[in-house]
Design a protein around this motif. Structure first.
Motif, PDB file in Angstrom:
ATOM      1  N   CYS A 118     -37.999 -15.048  -2.969  1.00  0.00           N
ATOM      2  CA  CYS A 118     -38.346 -16.371  -2.468  1.00  0.00           C
ATOM      3  C   CYS A 118     -37.360 -16.798  -1.482  1.00  0.00           C
ATOM      4  N   PRO A 119     -37.579 -18.074  -0.988  1.00  0.00           N
ATOM      5  CA  PRO A 119     -36.619 -18.544   0.004  1.00  0.00           C
ATOM      6  C   PRO A 119     -35.472 -19.483  -0.713  1.00  0.00           C
ATOM      7  N   LEU A 120     -34.432 -19.532  -0.182  1.00  0.00           N
ATOM      8  CA  LEU A 120     -33.427 -20.383  -0.694  1.00  0.00           C
ATOM      9  C   LEU A 120     -33.822 -21.984  -0.238  1.00  0.00           C
ATOM     10  N   PHE A 121     -34.099 -22.807  -0.995  1.00  0.00           N
ATOM     11  CA  PHE A 121     -34.225 -24.284  -0.480  1.00  0.00           C
ATOM     12  C   PHE A 121     -33.071 -25.192  -0.884  1.00  0.00           C
ATOM     13  N   GLU A 122     -32.300 -25.643  -0.089  1.00  0.00           N
ATOM     14  CA  GLU A 122     -31.233 -26.722  -0.520  1.00  0.00           C
ATOM     15  C   GLU A 122     -30.200 -25.745  -1.507  1.00  0.00           C
ATOM     16  N   PHE A 123     -29.998 -24.687  -1.243  1.00  0.00           N
ATOM     17  CA  PHE A 123     -29.031 -23.936  -2.022  1.00  0.00           C
ATOM     18  C   PHE A 123     -29.711 -23.426  -3.505  1.00  0.00           C
ATOM     19  N   ASP A 124     -30.971 -23.610  -3.825  1.00  0.00           N
ATOM     20  CA  ASP A 124     -31.261 -23.643  -5.065  1.00  0.00           C
ATOM     21  C   ASP A 124     -32.597 -22.770  -4.899  1.00  0.00           C
ATOM     22  N   TYR A 158     -43.729 -13.402  -5.469  1.00  0.00           N
ATOM     23  CA  TYR A 158     -42.909 -13.785  -4.406  1.00  0.00           C
ATOM     24  C   TYR A 158     -43.742 -15.101  -3.903  1.00  0.00           C
ATOM     25  N   PHE A 159     -42.520 -15.911  -3.407  1.00  0.00           N
ATOM     26  CA  PHE A 159     -43.174 -17.465  -2.527  1.00  0.00           C
ATOM     27  C   PHE A 159     -42.541 -17.302  -1.223  1.00  0.00           C
ATOM     28  N   THR A 160     -43.480 -17.427  -0.303  1.00  0.00           N
ATOM     29  CA  THR A 160     -43.197 -17.705   0.846  1.00  0.00           C
ATOM     30  C   THR A 160     -43.675 -18.697   1.814  1.00  0.00           C
ATOM     31  N   SER A 161     -42.891 -19.370   2.608  1.00  0.00           N
ATOM     32  CA  SER A 161     -43.506 -20.418   3.432  1.00  0.00           C
ATOM     33  C   SER A 161     -43.804 -20.007   5.027  1.00  0.00           C
ATOM     34  N   THR A 162     -42.843 -19.063   5.341  1.00  0.00           N
ATOM     35  CA  THR A 162     -42.863 -18.561   6.821  1.00  0.00           C
ATOM     36  C   THR A 162     -42.939 -16.937   6.732  1.00  0.00           C
ATOM     37  N   GLY A 163     -42.947 -16.403   5.747  1.00  0.00           N
ATOM     38  CA  GLY A 163     -43.206 -14.990   5.816  1.00  0.00           C
ATOM     39  C   GLY A 163     -41.923 -14.160   5.518  1.00  0.00           C
ATOM     40  N   ASN A 164     -40.763 -14.736   5.603  1.00  0.00           N
ATOM     41  CA  ASN A 164     -39.636 -13.974   5.453  1.00  0.00           C
ATOM     42  C   ASN A 164     -39.608 -13.174   3.938  1.00  0.00           C
ATOM     43  N   SER A 165     -39.796 -13.952   3.057  1.00  0.00           N
ATOM     44  CA  SER A 165     -39.824 -13.457   1.550  1.00  0.00           C
ATOM     45  C   SER A 165     -40.835 -12.570   1.338  1.00  0.00           C
ATOM     46  N   LEU A 166     -41.865 -12.822   2.114  1.00  0.00           N
ATOM     47  CA  LEU A 166     -42.973 -11.727   1.785  1.00  0.00           C
ATOM     48  C   LEU A 166     -42.479 -10.232   2.605  1.00  0.00           C
ATOM     49  N   GLY A 171     -41.691 -29.920   0.112  1.00  0.00           N
ATOM     50  CA  GLY A 171     -40.992 -29.864   1.691  1.00  0.00           C
ATOM     51  C   GLY A 171     -40.706 -28.386   1.940  1.00  0.00           C
ATOM     52  N   CYS A 172     -41.862 -27.448   1.615  1.00  0.00           N
ATOM     53  CA  CYS A 172     -41.635 -26.093   2.063  1.00  0.00           C
ATOM     54  C   CYS A 172     -41.670 -25.818   3.479  1.00  0.00           C
ATOM     55  N   MET A 173     -42.272 -26.983   4.383  1.00  0.00           N
ATOM     56  CA  MET A 173     -42.472 -26.717   5.830  1.00  0.00           C
ATOM     57  C   MET A 173     -43.672 -25.859   5.964  1.00  0.00           C
ATOM     58  N   SER A 174     -44.272 -25.123   5.334  1.00  0.00           N
ATOM     59  CA  SER A 174     -45.265 -24.391   5.777  1.00  0.00           C
ATOM     60  C   SER A 174     -46.475 -24.927   6.510  1.00  0.00           C
ATOM     61  N   GLY A 231     -31.007 -18.673   5.318  1.00  0.00           N
ATOM     62  CA  GLY A 231     -30.752 -18.585   6.707  1.00  0.00           C
ATOM     63  C   GLY A 231     -29.234 -18.493   7.228  1.00  0.00           C
ATOM     64  N   MET A 232     -28.455 -19.298   6.607  1.00  0.00           N
ATOM     65  CA  MET A 232     -27.050 -19.713   7.136  1.00  0.00           C
ATOM     66  C   MET A 232     -26.043 -19.549   5.994  1.00  0.00           C
ATOM     67  N   HIS A 233     -26.425 -20.375   4.901  1.00  0.00           N
ATOM     68  CA  HIS A 233     -25.423 -20.433   3.780  1.00  0.00           C
ATOM     69  C   HIS A 233     -26.188 -20.268   2.419  1.00  0.00           C
ATOM     70  N   LYS A 275     -29.852 -12.612   4.517  1.00  0.00           N
ATOM     71  CA  LYS A 275     -29.874 -13.555   5.527  1.00  0.00           C
ATOM     72  C   LYS A 275     -30.744 -13.090   6.584  1.00  0.00           C
ATOM     73  N   MET A 276     -31.725 -14.116   6.858  1.00  0.00           N
ATOM     74  CA  MET A 276     -32.846 -13.886   7.599  1.00  0.00           C
ATOM     75  C   MET A 276     -32.829 -15.058   8.667  1.00  0.00           C
ATOM     76  N   LEU A 277     -33.980 -15.297   9.522  1.00  0.00           N
ATOM     77  CA  LEU A 277     -33.943 -16.563  10.279  1.00  0.00           C
ATOM     78  C   LEU A 277     -33.954 -17.839   9.391  1.00  0.00           C
ATOM     79  N   ASP A 278     -33.456 -19.044   9.781  1.00  0.00           N
ATOM     80  CA  ASP A 278     -33.351 -20.252   9.136  1.00  0.00           C
ATOM     81  C   ASP A 278     -34.508 -21.099   9.528  1.00  0.00           C
ATOM     82  N   ASN A 279     -35.402 -21.270   8.974  1.00  0.00           N
ATOM     83  CA  ASN A 279     -36.622 -21.994   9.217  1.00  0.00           C
ATOM     84  C   ASN A 279     -36.333 -23.559   8.955  1.00  0.00           C
ATOM     85  N   ALA A 280     -35.287 -23.964   8.718  1.00  0.00           N
ATOM     86  CA  ALA A 280     -35.186 -25.472   8.146  1.00  0.00           C
ATOM     87  C   ALA A 280     -35.108 -26.281   9.677  1.00  0.00           C
ATOM     88  N   LEU A 281     -36.340 -26.839  10.009  1.00  0.00           N
ATOM     89  CA  LEU A 281     -36.616 -27.450  11.329  1.00  0.00           C
ATOM     90  C   LEU A 281     -35.433 -28.687  11.495  1.00  0.00           C
TER      91      LEU A 281
HETATM   92  C1  LIG Z   1     -36.506 -27.040   2.607  1.00  0.00           C
HETATM   93  C2  LIG Z   1     -35.706 -25.851   3.266  1.00  0.00           C
HETATM   94  C3  LIG Z   1     -34.566 -25.771   2.700  1.00  0.00           C
HETATM   95  C4  LIG Z   1     -33.696 -24.615   3.144  1.00  0.00           C
HETATM   96  N1  LIG Z   1     -32.459 -24.540   2.448  1.00  0.00           N
HETATM   97  C5  LIG Z   1     -31.690 -23.531   3.025  1.00  0.00           C
HETATM   98  C6  LIG Z   1     -30.344 -23.499   2.457  1.00  0.00           C
HETATM   99  O1  LIG Z   1     -29.773 -24.311   1.515  1.00  0.00           O
HETATM  100  N2  LIG Z   1     -29.437 -22.735   3.038  1.00  0.00           N
HETATM  101  C7  LIG Z   1     -29.927 -21.553   3.898  1.00  0.00           C
HETATM  102  O2  LIG Z   1     -29.213 -20.645   4.214  1.00  0.00           O
HETATM  103  N3  LIG Z   1     -31.338 -21.590   4.319  1.00  0.00           N
HETATM  104  C8  LIG Z   1     -32.107 -22.615   3.894  1.00  0.00           C
HETATM  105  N4  LIG Z   1     -33.354 -22.656   4.345  1.00  0.00           N
HETATM  106  C9  LIG Z   1     -33.870 -21.641   5.036  1.00  0.00           C
HETATM  107  C10 LIG Z   1     -34.721 -20.592   4.258  1.00  0.00           C
HETATM  108  O3  LIG Z   1     -34.285 -20.172   3.210  1.00  0.00           O
HETATM  109  C11 LIG Z   1     -35.030 -19.239   5.116  1.00  0.00           C
HETATM  110  O4  LIG Z   1     -35.410 -19.496   6.270  1.00  0.00           O
HETATM  111  C12 LIG Z   1     -35.881 -18.442   4.330  1.00  0.00           C
HETATM  112  O5  LIG Z   1     -35.834 -17.002   4.753  1.00  0.00           O
HETATM  113  C13 LIG Z   1     -37.384 -18.660   4.420  1.00  0.00           C
HETATM  114  O6  LIG Z   1     -38.139 -17.841   3.975  1.00  0.00           O
HETATM  115  P1  LIG Z   1     -39.723 -17.793   3.791  1.00  0.00           P
HETATM  116  O7  LIG Z   1     -40.142 -17.509   5.298  1.00  0.00           O
HETATM  117  O8  LIG Z   1     -40.157 -16.673   2.987  1.00  0.00           O
HETATM  118  O9  LIG Z   1     -40.262 -19.246   3.327  1.00  0.00           O
HETATM  119  C14 LIG Z   1     -34.318 -23.660   3.939  1.00  0.00           C
HETATM  120  C15 LIG Z   1     -35.644 -23.767   4.430  1.00  0.00           C
HETATM  121  C16 LIG Z   1     -36.260 -24.879   4.075  1.00  0.00           C
HETATM  122  C17 LIG Z   1     -37.766 -24.965   4.422  1.00  0.00           C
END
Ligand SMILES: Cc1cc2nc3c(=O)[nH]c(=O)nc-3n(C[C@H](O)[C@H](O)[C@H](O)COP(=O)(O)O)c2cc1C
Length: 257
Positions: free
Chosen positions: A45-51, A4-12, A213-216, A77-79, A105-111
């Motif tokens: 792991c989390p989705l970053f920029e749809f990837d 696993y990889f996590t920056s804010t805990g959702n994936s863990l 840019g994981c924002m951890s 988080g959203m899409h 789908k969990m909380l979106d942490n993209a600030l």
């Molecule tokens: C750099 C970055 C890019 C992200 N891109 C997306 C995205 O494309 N679509 C989406 O729905 N959420 C996106 N998110 C939200 C995270 O995928 C979501 O909050 C995830 O559950 C975080 O998991 P974590 O706490 O294990 O790191 C993004 C978050 C970050 C920090």
């Protein structure tokens, strides 16, 4: 076995629902020999920029897996933009057969995109625990499933990509700014999965060359002293960690020093 990889805990938090044997990808990346042979292997792991985050792609491409059942679960988080179907080519190139690929789908942490306080209000309707239990049941019966890309998700992804910001020019430029609220506690240095931060003269000093840019660091700062340098945040006062995950768990997973 889950990586696993996590920056804010959702994936863990999600990974804990699927298996007891959890391995942090940033810690595994320190090992020279990454050959894993076990009957079931998962990546969460989390989705970053749809990837997939680059760190996770790097781990997949530079490790060997021998297993009867390989699965991927991404939290977002959203899409999700149809990421499961879209990544088929990447896994084919990596020589990996994926048996199961799903998203939660969990909380979106993209600030820069969301106000965390507004996001918290959406939590109940996401029914996270119900969804995690469904995935756990799928995995236990070794279901074969790749989440299809709905038209709505593909349209959203294509619309986003048409206007996506080109970050290449900003590589090595300051991504974050540190305010006077910083007390030099060093927590940011310990949650960074790439070891990009060190404390210099009592304040964090960033080396952006490996930052993805994981924002951890921003989310974990107890003083809310770290913010985006170039992008306007929706709510600079709102930060997030999954309420079921301790800061110590994120440090244990991500620390590089
Ligand atoms: C750099 C970055 C890019 C992200 N891109 C997306 C995205 O494309 N679509 C989406 O729905 N959420 C996106 N998110 C939200 C995270 O995928 C979501 O909050 C995830 O559950 C975080 O998991 P974590 O706490 O294990 O790191 C993004 C978050 C970050 C920090």
């Amino acid at each position: 076995m889950i990586f696993y990889f996590t920056s804010t805990g959702n994936s863990l938090y999600a990974a804990k629902h699927f298996d007891n044997e959890l391995y942090s990808i940033p810690q595994e990346m320190k090992k020279e020999n990454r050959h894993y042979k076990v009957d079931r292997i998962g990546i969460v792991c989390p989705l970053f920029e749809f990837d997939l985050p680059v760190l996770v792609k790097d781990f997949i491409l530079n490790s060997e897996f021998e297993t009867e059942y390989f699965y991927i679960v991404m939290t977002y988080g959203m899409h999700h933009g149809g990421c499961a179907a879209r990544n088929a080519e990447f896994f084919e190139k990596a020589g990996l057969h994926i048996d199961y690929f799903n998203t939660v789908k969990m909380l979106d942490n993209a600030l820069p995109v969301f106000d965390i306080e507004e996001q918290r209000k959406l939590d109940p309707e996401k029914k996270v625990d119900e969804h995690l239990a469904m995935i756990r049941a799928d995995l236990d019966e070794r279901k074969r499933y790749i989440q299809p890309a709905s038209k709505e998700e593909v349209d959203f992804y294509e619309g986003y990509m048409a206007h996506a910001i080109d970050y290449s020019a900003s590589i090595n430029k300051p991504r974050y700014k540190v305010s006077d609220k910083c007390i030099g506690c060093g927590i940011c240095t310990r949650v960074c999965p790439k070891g990009c931060i060190r404390i210099k003269d009592g304040r964090p000093a960033y080396d952006y060359s490996n930052c993805f840019g994981c924002m951890s660091c921003i989310h974990a700062c107890p003083q809310k002293a770290i913010g985006y340098a170039a992008l306007q945040e929706k709510n600079p006062d709102a930060r997030y960690r999954n309420p079921n995950i301790q800061l110590s768990e994120i440090i244990l997973a991500n620390h590089q020093n």
